[in-house]
Motif scaffolding. Sequence first.
Motif, PDB file in Angstrom:
ATOM      1  N   LYS A   1      -6.996   7.732   1.588  1.00 32.49           N
ATOM      2  CA  LYS A   1      -5.585   8.023   1.850  1.00 32.49           C
ATOM      3  C   LYS A   1      -4.640   7.223   0.956  1.00 32.49           C
ATOM      4  CE  LYS A   1      -6.305   9.181   6.731  1.00 32.49           C
ATOM      5  NZ  LYS A   1      -5.906   8.880   8.132  1.00 32.49           N
ATOM      6  N   ILE A   2      -5.196   6.292   0.158  1.00 29.75           N
ATOM      7  CA  ILE A   2      -4.371   5.368  -0.627  1.00 29.75           C
ATOM      8  C   ILE A   2      -4.148   5.903  -2.041  1.00 29.75           C
ATOM      9  CG2 ILE A   2      -4.299   3.057  -1.637  1.00 29.75           C
ATOM     10  CD1 ILE A   2      -5.750   2.038   0.813  1.00 29.75           C
ATOM     11  N   GLU A   3      -2.924   5.871  -2.471  1.00 30.33           N
ATOM     12  CA  GLU A   3      -2.567   6.238  -3.836  1.00 30.33           C
ATOM     13  C   GLU A   3      -2.454   5.000  -4.718  1.00 30.33           C
ATOM     14  OE1 GLU A   3      -1.890   8.831  -6.888  1.00 30.33           O
ATOM     15  OE2 GLU A   3      -2.248   9.420  -4.804  1.00 30.33           O
ATOM     16  N   LEU A   4      -1.958   3.891  -4.153  1.00 36.71           N
ATOM     17  CA  LEU A   4      -1.732   2.678  -4.943  1.00 36.71           C
ATOM     18  C   LEU A   4      -1.811   1.477  -4.008  1.00 36.71           C
ATOM     19  CD1 LEU A   4       1.017   2.201  -7.618  1.00 36.71           C
ATOM     20  CD2 LEU A   4       0.803   0.509  -5.816  1.00 36.71           C
TER      21      LEU A   4
ATOM     22  N   THR B   1       8.848  -5.595   7.434  1.00 36.44           N
ATOM     23  CA  THR B   1       7.953  -5.466   8.582  1.00 36.44           C
ATOM     24  C   THR B   1       6.526  -5.212   8.093  1.00 36.44           C
ATOM     25  OG1 THR B   1       9.762  -4.506   9.847  1.00 36.44           O
ATOM     26  CG2 THR B   1       7.556  -4.281  10.756  1.00 36.44           C
ATOM     27  N   VAL B   2       5.575  -5.966   8.639  1.00 32.18           N
ATOM     28  CA  VAL B   2       4.171  -5.856   8.223  1.00 32.18           C
ATOM     29  C   VAL B   2       3.444  -4.884   9.144  1.00 32.18           C
ATOM     30  CG1 VAL B   2       2.024  -7.148   7.870  1.00 32.18           C
ATOM     31  CG2 VAL B   2       4.219  -8.187   7.287  1.00 32.18           C
TER      32      VAL B   2
ATOM     33  N   VAL C   1       0.855  -1.184   0.000  1.00 30.42           N
ATOM     34  CA  VAL C   1       0.000   0.000   0.000  1.00 30.42           C
ATOM     35  C   VAL C   1       0.889   1.231   0.000  1.00 30.42           C
ATOM     36  CG1 VAL C   1      -1.760   1.305   1.232  1.00 30.42           C
ATOM     37  CG2 VAL C   1      -1.825  -1.190   1.266  1.00 30.42           C
ATOM     38  N   ILE C   2       0.722   2.095  -1.002  1.00 33.12           N
ATOM     39  CA  ILE C   2       1.442   3.371  -1.043  1.00 33.12           C
ATOM     40  C   ILE C   2       0.418   4.467  -0.782  1.00 33.12           C
ATOM     41  CG2 ILE C   2       2.804   4.967  -2.437  1.00 33.12           C
ATOM     42  CD1 ILE C   2       3.959   2.606  -3.908  1.00 33.12           C
ATOM     43  N   ASN C   3       0.665   5.259   0.262  1.00 39.01           N
ATOM     44  CA  ASN C   3      -0.277   6.289   0.686  1.00 39.01           C
ATOM     45  C   ASN C   3       0.022   7.630   0.046  1.00 39.01           C
ATOM     46  OD1 ASN C   3      -1.697   4.571   2.583  1.00 39.01           O
ATOM     47  ND2 ASN C   3       0.154   4.684   3.847  1.00 39.01           N
ATOM     48  N   LYS C   4      -0.977   8.473   0.029  1.00 38.02           N
ATOM     49  CA  LYS C   4      -0.831   9.796  -0.582  1.00 38.02           C
ATOM     50  C   LYS C   4       0.127  10.694   0.189  1.00 38.02           C
ATOM     51  CE  LYS C   4      -5.423   9.730  -2.693  1.00 38.02           C
ATOM     52  NZ  LYS C   4      -6.773  10.323  -2.737  1.00 38.02           N
ATOM     53  N   ASP C   5       0.387  10.358   1.460  1.00 36.99           N
ATOM     54  CA  ASP C   5       1.309  11.178   2.251  1.00 36.99           C
ATOM     55  C   ASP C   5       2.767  10.834   2.017  1.00 36.99           C
ATOM     56  OD1 ASP C   5       1.555   8.741   3.470  1.00 36.99           O
ATOM     57  OD2 ASP C   5       0.942   9.414   5.470  1.00 36.99           O
ATOM     58  N   GLY C   6       3.040   9.890   1.064  1.00 39.67           N
ATOM     59  CA  GLY C   6       4.417   9.547   0.734  1.00 39.67           C
ATOM     60  C   GLY C   6       4.981   8.429   1.578  1.00 39.67           C
TER      61      GLY C   6
ATOM     62  N   SER D   1       1.160  -5.208   4.089  1.00 43.50           N
ATOM     63  CA  SER D   1       0.036  -5.725   4.847  1.00 43.50           C
ATOM     64  C   SER D   1      -0.222  -7.170   4.449  1.00 43.50           C
ATOM     65  CB  SER D   1      -1.210  -4.869   4.586  1.00 43.50           C
ATOM     66  OG  SER D   1      -2.364  -5.471   5.122  1.00 43.50           O
ATOM     67  N   SER D   2      -0.761  -7.949   5.381  1.00 42.72           N
ATOM     68  CA  SER D   2      -1.163  -9.317   5.044  1.00 42.72           C
ATOM     69  C   SER D   2      -2.440  -9.268   4.209  1.00 42.72           C
ATOM     70  CB  SER D   2      -1.397 -10.125   6.319  1.00 42.72           C
ATOM     71  OG  SER D   2      -2.530  -9.622   7.013  1.00 42.72           O
ATOM     72  N   TYR D   3      -2.828 -10.426   3.678  1.00 42.00           N
ATOM     73  CA  TYR D   3      -4.042 -10.463   2.856  1.00 42.00           C
ATOM     74  C   TYR D   3      -5.229 -11.033   3.627  1.00 42.00           C
ATOM     75  CZ  TYR D   3      -2.315 -15.254   1.987  1.00 42.00           C
ATOM     76  OH  TYR D   3      -1.847 -16.527   2.116  1.00 42.00           O
ATOM     77  N   GLU D   4      -5.199 -10.853   4.963  1.00 35.84           N
ATOM     78  CA  GLU D   4      -6.347 -11.240   5.777  1.00 35.84           C
ATOM     79  C   GLU D   4      -7.567 -10.398   5.400  1.00 35.84           C
ATOM     80  OE1 GLU D   4      -6.750 -13.569   8.073  1.00 35.84           O
ATOM     81  OE2 GLU D   4      -4.702 -14.348   7.942  1.00 35.84           O
ATOM     82  N   LEU D   5      -8.712 -11.035   5.265  1.00 31.95           N
ATOM     83  CA  LEU D   5      -9.918 -10.324   4.841  1.00 31.95           C
ATOM     84  C   LEU D   5     -10.430  -9.361   5.911  1.00 31.95           C
ATOM     85  CD1 LEU D   5     -11.949 -13.105   3.003  1.00 31.95           C
ATOM     86  CD2 LEU D   5     -10.203 -11.568   2.096  1.00 31.95           C
ATOM     87  N   THR D   6      -9.931  -9.497   7.135  1.00 32.94           N
ATOM     88  CA  THR D   6     -10.352  -8.595   8.209  1.00 32.94           C
ATOM     89  C   THR D   6      -9.605  -7.266   8.190  1.00 32.94           C
ATOM     90  OG1 THR D   6      -8.786  -9.720   9.666  1.00 32.94           O
ATOM     91  CG2 THR D   6     -11.092 -10.432   9.767  1.00 32.94           C
TER      92      THR D   6
END
Length: 868
Positions: free
Chosen positions: A726-729, A762-763, A704-709, A714-719
């Motif tokens: 806030k997400i750019e990509l 680190t996750v 996850v790349i956020n708009k704040d730079g 992150s894991s792929y847990e559905l929770t």
Amino acid sequence: MKENEENNEEQHKNEEGKEKLTNVIPVSGMYENWFLDYASYVILERAVPANEDGFKPVQRRIMHAMKEMDDGRFNKVANIIGQTMQYHPHGDASIGDAIVNLGQKDLLIETQGNWGDIRTGDRSAAPRYIEARLSKFALDVVFNPQTTDWQLSYDGRKKEPVTLPVKFPLLLAQGVEGIAVGLSTKILPHNFCELIEASINVLKNKKVEIYPDFPTGGMADFSEYNDGLRGGKIRVRAKIEEGEKRTLLIKDIPFGTTTTGLIDSIIKANDKGKIKIKKVTDNTAKDVEIEVQLASGQSPDITIDALYAFTDCEVSISPNACVIIDDKPHFLTVSEILKRNTQDTVELLTRELEIRKGELMEKILFSSLEKIFIENRIYRDIEEAETWEDVINRIDKGLDPFKPQFYREITEEDIVRLTEIKIKRISKFDSFKADEAMRKMEEELKEVEHNLANITDFAIAYFKKLLDKYGKGRERKTEIKNFDTITAATVAANNQKLYVNRAEGFIGYGMKKDEFVTDCSDIDDIIVFRRDGIYKVVRIDEKVFVGKDIIHVAVFNKNDERLVYNAAYLDAKTGRTMVKRFQVLSVTRDRDYDVTKGAKGSKVLYLAARPNGEAEVINVKLSNSSRARVKVFDYDFAELEIKGRGAGGNILTKYPVKKIEFKLLGESSFGGLKIWYDSSVGRLNTDERGELIGSFHGDDNILVINKDGSYELSSYELTNRFENEKIELIEKFDPNKVISCVYYDGVAKTYYVKRFQIETRTVNKQFLFISEHRGSKLEVVTTEKDPQLEIVYKKGKGREKETSIYDFDMLIDVKGWKAQGNKLSQYDVTKIKLLTPEKPKEQKKDFKVGESVDLSLPDKDDDQITLF
């Protein structure tokens, strides 16, 4: 004779008795009539608002009383209550509560003092300590004696409005709730600005769609709102953010709740073990803030879901739009109410214009009469008149030559008004000023007539004026979102431990001396398999009997499409050993199901539950007495298809089996787990909603790349939860991919270009890859291969704009993620645009049989295939 008289008397008495009986009303009839009268009174006079002005009777009487008292200054609420009691016959308590309710809505009444807080549930101060006055908006929109219909008050001493001439959809702006006899209403508050814009769209014959806006803010899902009709539903959630040091911050609360009630619900859920927290602190002051400290080992994402599932952090509201129209309750949609209110506004504006038109025409007429009366010296004709009738007749005769120019006949009342003109006014009469005044009135009259002829445009302009004048600071507070459905069993904290007594056939969380199976919650379902092939799903409890000889027990997850059971069983009818692979997606609780074909004496020889659909290799040992040549062999479950739970399976062997053992775990039959990202709710899913992120195995992660730079793995847990705004990509993490970006450095006041690879593993921790200055911002970012950048900059003395296109790899090499990067340009950059190279189009060609086709890669020329 006496006997006849006695008979006559008895007959007379009987007739009187019959008459009395015919006039008697039974108690049941009285009750029915009185009850209907009472019910009608409560509906019409107390609980349900009128569609015309949006007020309940008590609210209308409060507004009327405040208008009578209005002198621009604040009045004690106790005095307002006293004034209102002249019109409202239900006592000071109901009036005081209604005034506070109106004041807290911050629209019609300006308040002074402690008026309570709808967020915390704090009550207002006593009426003698708080003050109120009508707002400028109320004075502009709610009142007009000329267009008000009046009626006598309850004691006949005063007049009160039937309804107030409100020129605004006030009912929807304020909202209302009331309970009558056999009837209730619940109209939710809507946004001030959106209502005005919607009314304008109604007048423009455009489609209208409006949603409530709550003063407490929060988030709301209106997908089942049903336009405010009965049967609709709104889900409202508090805004919950992750704070520092394992805390959650509740920023807004759902409509209809209070911070005190919300905290109580959190504590109650914690006491029941639904969630696990250490402490809850209410830091609410100017803004709402409830701090929730998490217990050690608790996931913030799962805890947020649990707060929504088990506490008042999420509430469901059922609207029920009922209003009074023509003294009858009607159930309408909010769109219909808006259209009616808008039409009512148009009619009121029309009446006001018509009244103003009449006033102007009368003023022009009398001004003309006055001018004629003075300039033509008609007043001198009455000097010789001896009687009042003669005076009237002489003036009337003097006006005869001018009567055709007036729009109506001149009456005696008009002539009397002329006689009342003072001599001082006659002597100082200025014809020029009189003509100028009449000209202005005629211009206004033309404007009024134009507005009447174009009443729709006039109403639109009126609404726009309201928006410009009062719309500032009334922007939407409630965020419109689509919510995901949270399954309570998925997010419930593991507040119990599951135990099993396999031989005796008991399971439960109260059997602490028996075999421990797993942590669970007290709302979980448990699936149990027995040696005889019977399996069932039961609700967990302290101790539940499920049948003796248990071979498998686990928490049951309904519709888990990746969990596969690999089983081998003896079919007692044929003596064969069968193998099968099956899923248990949904079952009826407490009902028996069979792994085998159901023959008496059948039994399960091997059972394994594989959470990712893995096949496996088993080792089969036949009985020593069997006639089989090979008495020990391996079997791979990968040879079997996964079928329904009722399938019989395939034959493993027809000989008696002594033992089956696990040998080797195979690969998943489903391949990788395909994950989608639904940006509307900021959640991952496997239901093909949103954008496909990728196919995941084992320890794969999401980037996850956020708009704040900053970036985060992150894991792929559905929770997991993501804040999409806030997400750019967001994509599947590939450590070999290069991230290319341009950012503005707030310290150097210039743009930098940068290319790097993710080096951290680190996750759930954010790493900032641009400068930390608050003026720094990320402009463009991509993980595409060979991206290009279009730059517009100013250059030279004339400062003319020039455009250049660069490949990222020409601007900078791949460096560490902490590197500053290179300056993008020595000139002033005005625009940056990311270009992704187009993929080359495939060239279509018809091939002939026997022709060689070149399938080589760019750096190879020896791979060919020949078509035959």
